[in-house]
Design a protein around this motif. Structure first.
Motif, PDB file in Angstrom:
ATOM      1  N   GLN A 577       0.811  -1.214   0.000  1.00  0.00           N
ATOM      2  CA  GLN A 577       0.000   0.000   0.000  1.00  0.00           C
ATOM      3  C   GLN A 577       0.847   1.267   0.000  1.00  0.00           C
ATOM      4  OE1 GLN A 577       0.098  -2.294   2.358  1.00  0.00           O
ATOM      5  NE2 GLN A 577      -0.072  -1.441   4.441  1.00  0.00           N
ATOM      6  N   TYR A 578       2.147   1.141   0.303  1.00  0.00           N
ATOM      7  CA  TYR A 578       3.014   2.319   0.285  1.00  0.00           C
ATOM      8  C   TYR A 578       3.691   2.521  -1.069  1.00  0.00           C
ATOM      9  CZ  TYR A 578       2.330   2.520   5.309  1.00  0.00           C
ATOM     10  OH  TYR A 578       1.759   2.619   6.549  1.00  0.00           O
ATOM     11  N   ALA A 579       3.458   1.642  -1.991  1.00  0.00           N
ATOM     12  CA  ALA A 579       3.941   1.838  -3.362  1.00  0.00           C
ATOM     13  C   ALA A 579       2.878   2.642  -4.105  1.00  0.00           C
ATOM     14  CB  ALA A 579       4.205   0.494  -4.033  1.00  0.00           C
ATOM     15  N   ARG A 580       2.894   3.945  -3.923  1.00  0.00           N
ATOM     16  CA  ARG A 580       1.819   4.798  -4.432  1.00  0.00           C
ATOM     17  C   ARG A 580       2.007   5.163  -5.894  1.00  0.00           C
ATOM     18  NH1 ARG A 580       2.044   8.996   0.483  1.00  0.00           N
ATOM     19  NH2 ARG A 580       4.179   8.206   0.507  1.00  0.00           N
ATOM     20  N   LEU A 581       3.240   5.177  -6.394  1.00  0.00           N
ATOM     21  CA  LEU A 581       3.500   5.515  -7.779  1.00  0.00           C
ATOM     22  C   LEU A 581       4.155   4.333  -8.477  1.00  0.00           C
ATOM     23  CD1 LEU A 581       4.893   9.175  -7.572  1.00  0.00           C
ATOM     24  CD2 LEU A 581       2.531   8.392  -7.605  1.00  0.00           C
ATOM     25  N   VAL A 582       3.890   4.244  -9.758  1.00  0.00           N
ATOM     26  CA  VAL A 582       4.546   3.244 -10.587  1.00  0.00           C
ATOM     27  C   VAL A 582       5.239   3.961 -11.740  1.00  0.00           C
ATOM     28  CG1 VAL A 582       2.942   1.395  -9.999  1.00  0.00           C
ATOM     29  CG2 VAL A 582       2.438   2.895 -11.937  1.00  0.00           C
ATOM     30  N   GLU A 583       6.315   3.360 -12.221  1.00  0.00           N
ATOM     31  CA  GLU A 583       7.105   3.953 -13.305  1.00  0.00           C
ATOM     32  C   GLU A 583       6.976   3.099 -14.556  1.00  0.00           C
ATOM     33  OE1 GLU A 583      11.760   5.159 -14.341  1.00  0.00           O
ATOM     34  OE2 GLU A 583      11.238   4.093 -12.487  1.00  0.00           O
ATOM     35  N   GLN A 584       6.672   3.759 -15.669  1.00  0.00           N
ATOM     36  CA  GLN A 584       6.592   3.103 -16.962  1.00  0.00           C
ATOM     37  C   GLN A 584       7.309   3.959 -17.986  1.00  0.00           C
ATOM     38  OE1 GLN A 584       2.452   2.479 -17.821  1.00  0.00           O
ATOM     39  NE2 GLN A 584       2.254   0.741 -16.418  1.00  0.00           N
ATOM     40  N   ASP A 585       8.409   3.442 -18.507  1.00  0.00           N
ATOM     41  CA  ASP A 585       9.201   4.151 -19.519  1.00  0.00           C
ATOM     42  C   ASP A 585       9.625   5.541 -19.039  1.00  0.00           C
ATOM     43  OD1 ASP A 585       8.821   1.974 -21.194  1.00  0.00           O
ATOM     44  OD2 ASP A 585       6.968   2.816 -22.032  1.00  0.00           O
ATOM     45  N   GLY A 586      10.048   5.627 -17.769  1.00  0.00           N
ATOM     46  CA  GLY A 586      10.514   6.902 -17.225  1.00  0.00           C
ATOM     47  C   GLY A 586       9.416   7.860 -16.829  1.00  0.00           C
ATOM     48  N   TRP A 587       8.155   7.431 -16.886  1.00  0.00           N
ATOM     49  CA  TRP A 587       7.019   8.280 -16.545  1.00  0.00           C
ATOM     50  C   TRP A 587       6.358   7.739 -15.283  1.00  0.00           C
ATOM     51  CZ3 TRP A 587       6.065  12.860 -18.584  1.00  0.00           C
ATOM     52  CH2 TRP A 587       4.838  13.489 -18.314  1.00  0.00           C
ATOM     53  N   PHE A 588       6.197   8.625 -14.262  1.00  0.00           N
ATOM     54  CA  PHE A 588       5.633   8.216 -12.975  1.00  0.00           C
ATOM     55  C   PHE A 588       4.166   8.628 -12.930  1.00  0.00           C
ATOM     56  CE2 PHE A 588      10.135   8.455 -12.284  1.00  0.00           C
ATOM     57  CZ  PHE A 588      10.423   7.456 -11.354  1.00  0.00           C
ATOM     58  N   HIS A 589       3.302   7.691 -12.519  1.00  0.00           N
ATOM     59  CA  HIS A 589       1.884   8.000 -12.358  1.00  0.00           C
ATOM     60  C   HIS A 589       1.344   7.195 -11.185  1.00  0.00           C
ATOM     61  CE1 HIS A 589       0.681   4.121 -14.197  1.00  0.00           C
ATOM     62  NE2 HIS A 589       1.741   4.312 -14.980  1.00  0.00           N
ATOM     63  N   VAL A 590       0.134   7.530 -10.765  1.00  0.00           N
ATOM     64  CA  VAL A 590      -0.465   6.910  -9.580  1.00  0.00           C
ATOM     65  C   VAL A 590      -0.849   5.470  -9.882  1.00  0.00           C
ATOM     66  CG1 VAL A 590      -2.383   7.033  -7.953  1.00  0.00           C
ATOM     67  CG2 VAL A 590      -1.269   9.113  -8.724  1.00  0.00           C
ATOM     68  N   ALA A 591      -0.650   4.619  -8.892  1.00  0.00           N
ATOM     69  CA  ALA A 591      -0.829   3.191  -9.117  1.00  0.00           C
ATOM     70  C   ALA A 591      -2.290   2.794  -9.230  1.00  0.00           C
ATOM     71  CB  ALA A 591      -0.154   2.403  -7.993  1.00  0.00           C
ATOM     72  N   SER A 592      -3.184   3.422  -8.456  1.00  0.00           N
ATOM     73  CA  SER A 592      -4.576   2.975  -8.469  1.00  0.00           C
ATOM     74  C   SER A 592      -5.494   4.143  -8.139  1.00  0.00           C
ATOM     75  CB  SER A 592      -4.789   1.853  -7.442  1.00  0.00           C
ATOM     76  OG  SER A 592      -4.597   2.341  -6.127  1.00  0.00           O
ATOM     77  N   ALA A 593      -6.772   3.956  -8.446  1.00  0.00           N
ATOM     78  CA  ALA A 593      -7.777   4.982  -8.145  1.00  0.00           C
ATOM     79  C   ALA A 593      -7.977   5.138  -6.646  1.00  0.00           C
ATOM     80  CB  ALA A 593      -9.095   4.636  -8.834  1.00  0.00           C
ATOM     81  N   GLN A 594      -7.821   4.077  -5.892  1.00  0.00           N
ATOM     82  CA  GLN A 594      -7.986   4.171  -4.444  1.00  0.00           C
ATOM     83  C   GLN A 594      -6.915   5.063  -3.831  1.00  0.00           C
ATOM     84  OE1 GLN A 594      -7.640   0.440  -2.408  1.00  0.00           O
ATOM     85  NE2 GLN A 594      -8.276   1.282  -0.416  1.00  0.00           N
ATOM     86  N   ILE A 595      -5.678   4.923  -4.295  1.00  0.00           N
ATOM     87  CA  ILE A 595      -4.613   5.794  -3.796  1.00  0.00           C
ATOM     88  C   ILE A 595      -4.892   7.237  -4.154  1.00  0.00           C
ATOM     89  CG2 ILE A 595      -2.169   6.367  -4.094  1.00  0.00           C
ATOM     90  CD1 ILE A 595      -1.590   3.409  -4.327  1.00  0.00           C
ATOM     91  N   ALA A 596      -5.409   7.490  -5.353  1.00  0.00           N
ATOM     92  CA  ALA A 596      -5.751   8.850  -5.753  1.00  0.00           C
ATOM     93  C   ALA A 596      -6.829   9.429  -4.858  1.00  0.00           C
ATOM     94  CB  ALA A 596      -6.204   8.852  -7.210  1.00  0.00           C
ATOM     95  N   ARG A 597      -7.838   8.649  -4.546  1.00  0.00           N
ATOM     96  CA  ARG A 597      -8.923   9.128  -3.698  1.00  0.00           C
ATOM     97  C   ARG A 597      -8.436   9.419  -2.276  1.00  0.00           C
ATOM     98  NH1 ARG A 597     -11.923   5.463  -4.879  1.00  0.00           N
ATOM     99  NH2 ARG A 597     -11.539   3.990  -3.170  1.00  0.00           N
ATOM    100  N   LEU A 598      -7.657   8.522  -1.717  1.00  0.00           N
ATOM    101  CA  LEU A 598      -7.153   8.728  -0.359  1.00  0.00           C
ATOM    102  C   LEU A 598      -6.208   9.933  -0.293  1.00  0.00           C
ATOM    103  CD1 LEU A 598      -6.464   5.038   0.755  1.00  0.00           C
ATOM    104  CD2 LEU A 598      -8.368   6.529   1.439  1.00  0.00           C
ATOM    105  N   HIS A 599      -5.413  10.133  -1.324  1.00  0.00           N
ATOM    106  CA  HIS A 599      -4.484  11.268  -1.309  1.00  0.00           C
ATOM    107  C   HIS A 599      -5.235  12.589  -1.357  1.00  0.00           C
ATOM    108  CE1 HIS A 599      -0.742  13.457  -1.982  1.00  0.00           C
ATOM    109  NE2 HIS A 599      -1.370  14.121  -2.949  1.00  0.00           N
ATOM    110  N   ARG A 600      -6.251  12.685  -2.185  1.00  0.00           N
ATOM    111  CA  ARG A 600      -6.999  13.933  -2.269  1.00  0.00           C
ATOM    112  C   ARG A 600      -7.737  14.235  -0.971  1.00  0.00           C
ATOM    113  NH1 ARG A 600      -8.258  12.281  -7.942  1.00  0.00           N
ATOM    114  NH2 ARG A 600      -7.041  13.680  -9.296  1.00  0.00           N
ATOM    115  N   LEU A 601      -8.113  13.214  -0.233  1.00  0.00           N
ATOM    116  CA  LEU A 601      -8.795  13.429   1.042  1.00  0.00           C
ATOM    117  C   LEU A 601      -7.844  13.883   2.141  1.00  0.00           C
ATOM    118  CD1 LEU A 601     -11.243  10.376   1.123  1.00  0.00           C
ATOM    119  CD2 LEU A 601     -11.840  12.786   0.812  1.00  0.00           C
ATOM    120  N   SER A 602      -6.547  13.651   1.957  1.00  0.00           N
ATOM    121  CA  SER A 602      -5.579  13.966   3.023  1.00  0.00           C
ATOM    122  C   SER A 602      -4.526  14.969   2.580  1.00  0.00           C
ATOM    123  CB  SER A 602      -4.892  12.682   3.491  1.00  0.00           C
ATOM    124  OG  SER A 602      -4.204  12.053   2.422  1.00  0.00           O
ATOM    125  N   ILE A 603      -4.790  15.730   1.519  1.00  0.00           N
ATOM    126  CA  ILE A 603      -3.805  16.712   1.065  1.00  0.00           C
ATOM    127  C   ILE A 603      -3.617  17.782   2.131  1.00  0.00           C
ATOM    128  CG2 ILE A 603      -3.667  18.719  -0.465  1.00  0.00           C
ATOM    129  CD1 ILE A 603      -4.169  16.986  -2.800  1.00  0.00           C
TER     130      ILE A 603
END
Length: 967
Positions: A577-603
């Motif tokens: 659950q602490y692997a919040r970002l994933v890397e693909q071809d040098g580009w970092f993005h959020v791993a899942s929609a759940q992580i995105a939702r939890l992050h926006r709630l705790s910004i």
């Protein structure tokens, strides 16, 4: 409306009087007809712009960023607001007047050709009247959904509002405020000139935690022209994939009350957000507003950044992030504009009649309630500030109980109360319906309550800038006097009030230093940027390093932050659950929609305990309260909240259902983390006040009736000290205080210091008074164990860390358990085992006595040391580091008889130190840790390497180690 400042700015000009005209008092700046319309709007209200306001408008139109520093209520808000309005008026005139008007816009914008063509978001340049939307320029507006809006708000009024939002200009101005309580007041101030200036196509709204979900949804579909928001809401806006498109027309960003954000993690979070906006909008102008800042240049540089990314630079070869260092260029120095508008401040204090019976520590200040009620009675409207919400609840209950005839004229305001109730209180203040509002820091900043003519501060303000800011809530108009009445909760706060007033007179407010590389803030920002579509490692590293907080970010620190958000770092690597970002071809993005939702709630970086909502059984909300407090209550228990005595009915989900209790008292809630920090500058000012009392002349100062200055501290075993320490700790103990009164203290610089003089005399007799450059240490023994009291006067936060560090080191030196207690003045170490005594710091010269002696106190100079100089250890030479002989000894091999002498034995490696006092010699036995030679030429303070031998026969060394008074 008088000529006053609104919010941080208020009614933003000054009244034109005889011999005063705007054309005579303000310099001539470029701006043409648009600034003339601004001046005309001021003149219609009987105002004339201040020179610093005119300068700000001119610099904004020239494309500059900077910092505005002026006293509270002198016009900062409109100084920053009228520049964007003047630019909008020039664009409007360009669309109506053709090429000539377009050249005027180009001259005001400051960038050649920047305004030669109409704004792509304002239409195709065809003539139109203010508020008209033609078919051509309607196509340039962002898409909207009028049908959906009609369904949500049926009727003519809803259609009118939907139509106004459709034809509104895109988001042009962002206004950042540190407190959501300021948002509504700021929105009203920013809206005031729009209709008179013909800018009906401008919409001003707020977006904070108090904004309804319906309005937030509309703002997502079509943002307003000017948006008042908080740093956390700005980060939330940046987390959406379409953020760059929606913020593409942004021209100006204003940070209100920048001193409240700078130097905190919220400020570092805002710095990162500003770096992203500067990258998207290279022509963005950023302005900060403050009334209580000392380091203005550094504050301005923090806002605008320390470097920029060279857009025209050749892309460095390779993808290594280290290549990013080549693409950063310096930014121009920001403007610093100071509004030199006279603003008198009056700081007065309620002094207790009998200081000997006033509390020496703690308490809420309710002993002075009658005097406070008299002060409230004499004023038209009063803001009564407390430092914590629980204290505000107590004071509100006390005022209502003693003056029930005031009824609804007394109100309560703090951050846990529901926003609707807070709004009603603020409206009552503006309309002059409330006689007194008990509040906390929720009303500290920027809010314009013109009827308020008095501020009362309960307890120490804990900071010079905070007292200055709160005092500015009264007389919130240019040139008018701001008054604050200080109420001490215990005796020593009288010294704090006197020190704060002296510092305010010198304008010695606390500087705000930006944080250096707060990696936890960086980690959060990485996830926020990844939510907005992702990022490339090298590009974001370049962007982050343009901020002052992260300009020295190393590659190792950067890669640690990336590793933490992608794998959880070395410690959390095993938890997916602490692997919040994933890397693909040098580009970092959020791993899942759940992580995105939890992050926006705790910004955000504001920390706090979990809270539950308080709600009446019939559905009306009261606010929020911490779960840790409500969890201790049982159904039927009483407690106080929002000025009401409530009874808990039951808990349902995360809501506490309550009803009004019929009479009786209730428990006052406690909010964790609500303590204000004691500033270092106020601590130094307090020590200067104490030093001035200690250095007072003999005819009236701390001499205690003796000739020759300060009386020597009482030592352990002295009859007077023993009798005092054994006296009972009751009110009868006040008889032990000196009988001096303020009338007999001509040396006192203020009423507060005169009143507290008896207590300071007692401290000087028992121990000594703290002073700048000195650390006071007091040690004593009681039935609880061995006590050591240290008084750095650096604030509770510093003392908590320092005391924990000292306790750790003392426990590592010898097995012992140590209890730590700290407050704003110092801290205590308590142990059942003896604590180490103070150690000598070297040898200091006393020119008054003409000899050298051991320096037992940190404040004494260490310039004179004893060195071997080839002599035997038993006869060291007494000299200064520069080689000069000690006064009185004249290069003699031995000091005078009444000074400290040394002797040594190579067999026992023991040194005896003798001091002749009144014909008797006081001897302390010491053991050298290094060698038999007690003095070493290579060690300027070799005494610090000695330890006293544990022997009951050897008396304690003299010095400021006397027991602390039991207060």
């Amino acid at each position: 409306m008088s000529a006053a400042g609104h919010g941080a700015g208020g009614q933003e000009g000054r009244r034109a009087g005889p011999g005063h005209a705007a054309s005579q008092s303000t310099p001539t700046f470029t701006g043409g007809a648009t600034l003339d319309r601004i001046r005309g709007w001021f003149a219609d209200r009987g105002w004339a712009p201040f020179p610093f306001q005119e300068e700000t408008w001119s610099r904004y139109l020239a494309g500059e960023s900077g910092m505005i520093h002026a006293a509270t209520g002198t016009g900062k808000t409109y100084a920053a607001w009228m520049g964007p309005l003047a630019e909008a008026l020039a664009q409007q005139a360009a669309m109506q007047g053709g090429p000539a008007a377009k050249r005027e816009v180009d001259a005001e914008d400051g960038s050649p050709g920047a305004a030669a063509k109409p704004d792509e978001n304002a239409g195709n340049g065809s003539p139109r009247t203010a508020g008209d939307v033609t078919h051509e320029n309607r196509r340039a507006l962002p898409p909207s959904r009028p049908l959906a809006l009609r369904r949500e708000r049926p009727g003519a009024a809803a259609r009118k509002r939907a139509s106004a939002r459709e034809r509104a200009r895109p988001l042009t101005v962002l206004w950042i405020t540190p407190l959501r309580a300021l948002a509504n007041d700021l929105v009203g101030a920013l809206r005031a000139p729009l209709a008179d200036l013909g800018l009906e196509d401008w919409i001003v709204e707020a977006r904070t935690g108090d904004t309804s979900g319906d309005l937030k949804s509309k703002q997502r579909d079509k943002p307003p022209t000017a948006l008042v928001t908080t740093p956390e809401s700005l980060s939330l806006l940046l987390s959406y994939p379409d953020a760059r498109e929606r913020l593409s027309a942004l021209r100006c960003l204003v940070v209100d009350e920048w001193h409240e954000l700078m130097g905190s993690k919220r400020g570092a979070q805002l710095e990162l957000a500003l770096a992203r906006l500067r990258l998207w909008n290279p022509e963005l102008r950023i302005w900060g507003l403050s009334a209580t800042l000392q380091n203005l240049e550094e504050a301005a540089r923090t806002l605008v950044g320390v470097s920029r990314i060279a857009a025209d630079a050749a892309d460095p070869a390779g993808d290594d992030v280290a290549c990013a260092r080549r693409r950063l260029l310096p930014v121009p120095a920001p403007a610093v504009i100071s509004g030199e508008v006279p603003k008198p401040y009056v700081v007065d204090t309620i002094v207790p009649e009998e200081i000997t019976r006033f509390p020496w520590s703690g308490h809420l200040g309710l002993r002075l309630l009658p005097e406070v009620l008299d002060a409230i009675e004499s004023a038209r409207s009063t803001l009564l500030f407390t430092n914590v919400r629980s204290q505000a609840e107590s004071w509100y209950q006390a005022i209502v109980a003693f003056r029930p005839d005031w009824g609804d004229a007394v109100a309560l305001h703090h951050g846990s109360i529901d926003r609707k109730i807070r709004g009603q209180v603020e409206d009552g203040l503006r309309q002059g319906k409330l006689k007194c509002v008990v509040c906390t820091s929720s009303l500290d900043l920027g809010v314009d309550f013109t009827p308020v003519d008095q501020v009362i501060q309960i307890g120490s303000p804990k900071g010079i800038a905070r007292l200055l800011q709160r005092a500015g809530r009264s007389g919130h108009r240019p040139g008018e006097e701001s008054r604050v009445l200080c109420v001490p909760t215990h005796a020593f706060e009288l010294v704090e009030f006197a020190a704060a007033r002296a510092a305010m007179d010198e304008r010695a407010v606390e500087p705000r230093r930006p944080l250096d590389r707060p990696l936890d803030v960086l980690v959060q920002h990485l996830v926020t940027v990844a939510l907005a579509g992702g990022f490339h490692e090298r590009e974001l590293y370049e962007e982050v390093r343009t901020t002052l907080a992260f300009q020295r970010l190393s590659l190792d620190e950067w890669r640690w932050a990336l590793d933490f958000v992608t794998r959880g770092g070395p410690a959390l690597r095993a938890y997916p659950q602490y692997a919040r970002l994933v890397e693909q071809d040098g580009w970092f993005h959020v791993a899942s929609a759940q992580i995105a939702r939890l992050h926006r709630l705790s910004i955000g970086t504001i920390t706090g305990d979990p809270v539950v909502e308080l709600q009446f059984l019939r559905g009306r909300k009261l606010g929020t309260i911490e779960e840790s407090f409500i969890a201790r209550l049982r159904p039927g228990d009483r407690f106080v909240f929002a000025g009401r005595v409530l009874k808990l009915v039951r808990m349902r989900d995360m809501t506490a259902l309550v009803r009004l209790a019929s009479g009786g008292k209730g428990e006052i809630p406690r909010w964790n983390g609500a303590r204000l920090s004691f500033s270092t500058q106020l601590g130094e000012a307090v020590k200067r006040e104490l030093a001035s009392s200690a250095d007072a002349p003999a005819e009236g100062g701390m001499a205690g009736g003796q000739e020759g200055g300060t009386r020597a501290p009482l030592r352990a075993g002295d009859p007077e000290r023993t009798a005092a320490s054994e006296a009972p700790r009751t009110d009868e103990g006040a008889e032990r205080l000196p009988s001096s009164t303020p009338a007999l203290m001509p040396w006192a610089r203020s009423r507060e210091m005169a009143a507290v003089a008896p207590l300071l005399q007692l401290q000087a007799r028992w121990s000594t008074l703290p002073r700048p450059g000195a650390l006071l240490l007091e040690q004593s023994k009681s039935r609880d164990g061995y006590h050591a009291y240290l008084f750095p006067f650096e604030g509770r936060s510093v003392h908590e860390g320092l005391s924990a560090l000292l306790a750790f080191r003392l426990a590592r030196e010898a097995p012992r358990s140590i209890t730590v207690t700290s407050n704003d003045y110092g801290f205590e170490l308590l142990s059942a085992q003896p604590l180490p005594r103070t150690r000598p710091r070297g040898v200091a010269c006393s020119p008054a006595k003409g000899c050298c002696r051991i320096c037992w106190h940190r404040s004494m100079p260490r310039s004179w040391t004893a060195a071997s100089s080839g002599r035997s250890p038993a006869s060291p030479a007494w000299s200064s580091p520069a080689g000069r002989a000690c006064p009185g000894t004249r290069a003699s091999s031995r000091p005078p008889a009444d000074c400290c002498t040394t002797s040594s034995s190579a067999t026992t490696r023991r040194t005896s130190c003798s001091t002749r006092r009144g014909g008797r010699c006081s001897t302390g036995n010491w053991r050298s840790r290094a060698s038999a030679m007690p003095w070493s030429a290579s060690r300027a303070s070799s005494c610090s390497r000695w330890r006293r031998r544990a022997s009951r026969r050897s008396p304690s060394p003299s010095g400021p180690t006397a027991s602390r008074p039991r207060t």
